[in-house]
Design a protein around this motif. Structure first.
Motif, PDB file in Angstrom:
ATOM      1  N   TRP A   1       0.791  -1.173   0.065  1.00  0.00           N
ATOM      2  CA  TRP A   1      -0.197   0.036   0.120  1.00  0.00           C
ATOM      3  C   TRP A   1       0.891   1.273   0.005  1.00  0.00           C
ATOM      4  N   TYR A   2       2.083   1.278   0.358  1.00  0.00           N
ATOM      5  CA  TYR A   2       2.975   2.359   0.146  1.00  0.00           C
ATOM      6  C   TYR A   2       3.057   3.092  -0.881  1.00  0.00           C
ATOM      7  N   ARG A   3       2.771   4.451  -0.923  1.00  0.00           N
ATOM      8  CA  ARG A   3       3.002   5.152  -2.069  1.00  0.00           C
ATOM      9  C   ARG A   3       4.029   6.578  -1.595  1.00  0.00           C
ATOM     10  N   PRO A   4       4.882   6.756  -2.221  1.00  0.00           N
ATOM     11  CA  PRO A   4       5.752   8.015  -2.112  1.00  0.00           C
ATOM     12  C   PRO A   4       5.002   9.194  -1.820  1.00  0.00           C
ATOM     13  N   ASP A   5       3.961   9.422  -2.426  1.00  0.00           N
ATOM     14  CA  ASP A   5       2.996  10.872  -2.537  1.00  0.00           C
ATOM     15  C   ASP A   5       1.936  10.644  -1.548  1.00  0.00           C
ATOM     16  N   GLY A   6       2.035   9.688  -0.625  1.00  0.00           N
ATOM     17  CA  GLY A   6       0.854   9.521   0.396  1.00  0.00           C
ATOM     18  C   GLY A   6       1.163  10.336   1.524  1.00  0.00           C
ATOM     19  N   GLU A   7       0.587   9.950   2.793  1.00  0.00           N
ATOM     20  CA  GLU A   7       0.609  10.831   3.933  1.00  0.00           C
ATOM     21  C   GLU A   7       1.987  10.840   4.814  1.00  0.00           C
ATOM     22  N   LEU A   8       2.404   9.517   4.510  1.00  0.00           N
ATOM     23  CA  LEU A   8       3.835   9.290   5.205  1.00  0.00           C
ATOM     24  C   LEU A   8       5.066   9.241   4.270  1.00  0.00           C
ATOM     25  N   ASP A   9       6.082   9.424   4.916  1.00  0.00           N
ATOM     26  CA  ASP A   9       7.286   9.232   4.070  1.00  0.00           C
ATOM     27  C   ASP A   9       8.043   7.878   4.967  1.00  0.00           C
ATOM     28  N   PRO A  10       8.939   7.188   4.270  1.00  0.00           N
ATOM     29  CA  PRO A  10       9.250   5.745   5.147  1.00  0.00           C
ATOM     30  C   PRO A  10       9.705   6.041   6.418  1.00  0.00           C
ATOM     31  N   ALA A  11      10.319   7.216   6.977  1.00  0.00           N
ATOM     32  CA  ALA A  11      10.600   7.428   8.240  1.00  0.00           C
ATOM     33  C   ALA A  11       9.299   7.490   9.134  1.00  0.00           C
ATOM     34  N   GLY A  12       8.013   8.041   8.619  1.00  0.00           N
ATOM     35  CA  GLY A  12       6.853   8.176   9.402  1.00  0.00           C
ATOM     36  C   GLY A  12       6.299   6.836   9.438  1.00  0.00           C
ATOM     37  N   VAL A  13       6.329   6.105   8.313  1.00  0.00           N
ATOM     38  CA  VAL A  13       5.627   4.810   8.417  1.00  0.00           C
ATOM     39  C   VAL A  13       6.495   3.965   9.544  1.00  0.00           C
ATOM     40  N   ALA A  14       7.864   4.002   9.546  1.00  0.00           N
ATOM     41  CA  ALA A  14       8.774   3.305  10.616  1.00  0.00           C
ATOM     42  C   ALA A  14       8.124   3.647  12.045  1.00  0.00           C
ATOM     43  N   LYS A  15       7.736   5.009  11.995  1.00  0.00           N
ATOM     44  CA  LYS A  15       7.771   5.509  13.642  1.00  0.00           C
ATOM     45  C   LYS A  15       6.105   5.057  13.971  1.00  0.00           C
ATOM     46  N   ARG A  16       5.285   5.311  13.169  1.00  0.00           N
ATOM     47  CA  ARG A  16       3.952   5.005  13.316  1.00  0.00           C
ATOM     48  C   ARG A  16       3.655   3.407  13.405  1.00  0.00           C
ATOM     49  N   TYR A  17       4.288   2.853  12.398  1.00  0.00           N
ATOM     50  CA  TYR A  17       3.669   1.258  12.494  1.00  0.00           C
ATOM     51  C   TYR A  17       4.790   0.449  13.541  1.00  0.00           C
ATOM     52  N   GLY A  18       5.847   1.288  13.610  1.00  0.00           N
ATOM     53  CA  GLY A  18       6.761   0.573  14.777  1.00  0.00           C
ATOM     54  C   GLY A  18       5.991   0.252  16.269  1.00  0.00           C
ATOM     55  N   GLU A  19       5.408   1.643  16.522  1.00  0.00           N
ATOM     56  CA  GLU A  19       4.685   1.630  17.837  1.00  0.00           C
ATOM     57  C   GLU A  19       3.459   0.699  17.723  1.00  0.00           C
ATOM     58  N   ILE A  20       2.918   0.658  16.717  1.00  0.00           N
ATOM     59  CA  ILE A  20       1.844  -0.307  16.732  1.00  0.00           C
ATOM     60  C   ILE A  20       2.278  -1.770  16.682  1.00  0.00           C
ATOM     61  N   CYS A  21       3.323  -2.194  16.045  1.00  0.00           N
ATOM     62  CA  CYS A  21       4.041  -3.370  16.258  1.00  0.00           C
ATOM     63  C   CYS A  21       4.508  -3.612  17.697  1.00  0.00           C
ATOM     64  N   ALA A  22       4.944  -2.536  18.429  1.00  0.00           N
ATOM     65  CA  ALA A  22       5.246  -2.991  19.825  1.00  0.00           C
ATOM     66  C   ALA A  22       4.297  -3.271  20.761  1.00  0.00           C
ATOM     67  N   HIS A  23       3.181  -2.608  20.309  1.00  0.00           N
ATOM     68  CA  HIS A  23       2.052  -2.642  21.353  1.00  0.00           C
ATOM     69  C   HIS A  23       1.327  -4.086  20.789  1.00  0.00           C
ATOM     70  N   ALA A  24       1.566  -4.380  19.548  1.00  0.00           N
ATOM     71  CA  ALA A  24       0.942  -6.029  19.223  1.00  0.00           C
ATOM     72  C   ALA A  24       1.590  -6.858  19.941  1.00  0.00           C
ATOM     73  N   ALA A  25       2.787  -6.805  20.403  1.00  0.00           N
ATOM     74  CA  ALA A  25       3.520  -7.714  21.322  1.00  0.00           C
ATOM     75  C   ALA A  25       3.558  -7.595  22.431  1.00  0.00           C
ATOM     76  N   GLY A  26       2.499  -6.526  23.111  1.00  0.00           N
ATOM     77  CA  GLY A  26       2.273  -6.554  24.532  1.00  0.00           C
ATOM     78  C   GLY A  26       2.962  -5.404  25.175  1.00  0.00           C
ATOM     79  N   LEU A  27       3.610  -4.391  24.538  1.00  0.00           N
ATOM     80  CA  LEU A  27       4.058  -3.360  25.159  1.00  0.00           C
ATOM     81  C   LEU A  27       3.159  -2.365  25.900  1.00  0.00           C
ATOM     82  N   PRO A  28       3.075  -2.288  27.161  1.00  0.00           N
ATOM     83  CA  PRO A  28       2.167  -1.757  27.898  1.00  0.00           C
ATOM     84  C   PRO A  28       1.909  -0.241  27.355  1.00  0.00           C
ATOM     85  N   ALA A  29       0.668   0.265  27.124  1.00  0.00           N
ATOM     86  CA  ALA A  29       0.548   1.752  26.826  1.00  0.00           C
ATOM     87  C   ALA A  29       0.970   2.666  28.114  1.00  0.00           C
ATOM     88  N   GLU A  30       1.652   3.716  27.655  1.00  0.00           N
ATOM     89  CA  GLU A  30       2.071   4.739  28.463  1.00  0.00           C
ATOM     90  C   GLU A  30       1.075   5.477  29.331  1.00  0.00           C
TER      91      GLU A  30
END
Length: 204
Positions: A175-204
């Motif tokens: 689904w990634y497109r260079p002209d989309g909302e997020l650049d690769p670094a933005g994807v890594a930040k947002r989805y990295g947080e989602i992945c950590a919570h998917a593994a059970g990282l408690p919410a702050e």
């Protein structure tokens, strides 16, 4: 990736594919492996059909080389990411997931073909892809289990969580497109947080 040092696993400035393979990749993304003829591949590369055969023995050989380069590049970046910086389980997990997300955003076309056209790979090339895929998955399995062992993650199903996180990361290439909302670094930040919570990282 020619340089796998800690400062380069995030760097995508140097093209991975040769011009011939890059042209073939574009054709495969557009028409699929089976829907693309050797004549179309030659034309896209600015070569005659015999000229293309001078470089690659077959259309399958072209796909196999694209796949090999993709899987090896991801592996080398992953190893470099794990070695870069603090060695706590969470820090290693965060960098590995960031690496996966960056790769599937920056190299979305390459990753998409490596994933979707495994069905077209034959013989030793198919076996090599599966072995590389399993080796890559094992990296994430192990680092996630380390996070569970030290209490950082609370999931009761670490292997399932690891597979789910892999699916999140590889899905970026679809689904990634260079002209989309997020650049690769933005994807890594947002989805990295989602992945950590998917593994059970408690919410702050």
């Amino acid at each position: 990736m020619s340089d796998t040092s800690a400062t380069h696993w995030r760097n995508y400035d140097t093209p991975l594919l040769s011009p011939i393979l890059d042209a073939a990749l574009e054709r495969f993304v557009t028409g699929g492996f089976h829907g693309t003829s050797i004549r179309q591949l030659a034309g896209a590369a600015g070569l005659s059909v015999p000229g293309l055969y001078h470089h690659f023995a077959s259309k399958h050989a072209i796909l196999a080389e694209i796949d090999r380069l993709a899987m090896e590049d991801l592996w080398q970046r992953s190893i470099a990411a794990l070695a870069d910086g603090a060695q706590t389980p969470l820090a290693r997990f965060d960098r590995l997931v960031e690496c996966l997300l960056l790769f599937h955003a920056h190299q979305s076309a390459l990753a998409f073909i490596a994933f979707s056209e495994i069905r077209a790979l034959q013989g030793q090339h198919r076996r090599a892809h599966i072995a590389a895929r399993d080796r890559q998955q094992k990296l994430l399995d192990e680092v996630l289990e380390e996070c569970v062992a030290d209490g950082t993650f609370t999931t009761e199903h670490p292997r399932d969580a690891s597979r789910a996180i892999t699916t999140i990361c590889t899905g970026v290439s679809q689904w990634y497109r260079p002209d989309g909302e997020l650049d690769p670094a933005g994807v890594a930040k947002r989805y990295g947080e989602i992945c950590a919570h998917a593994a059970g990282l408690p919410a702050e």
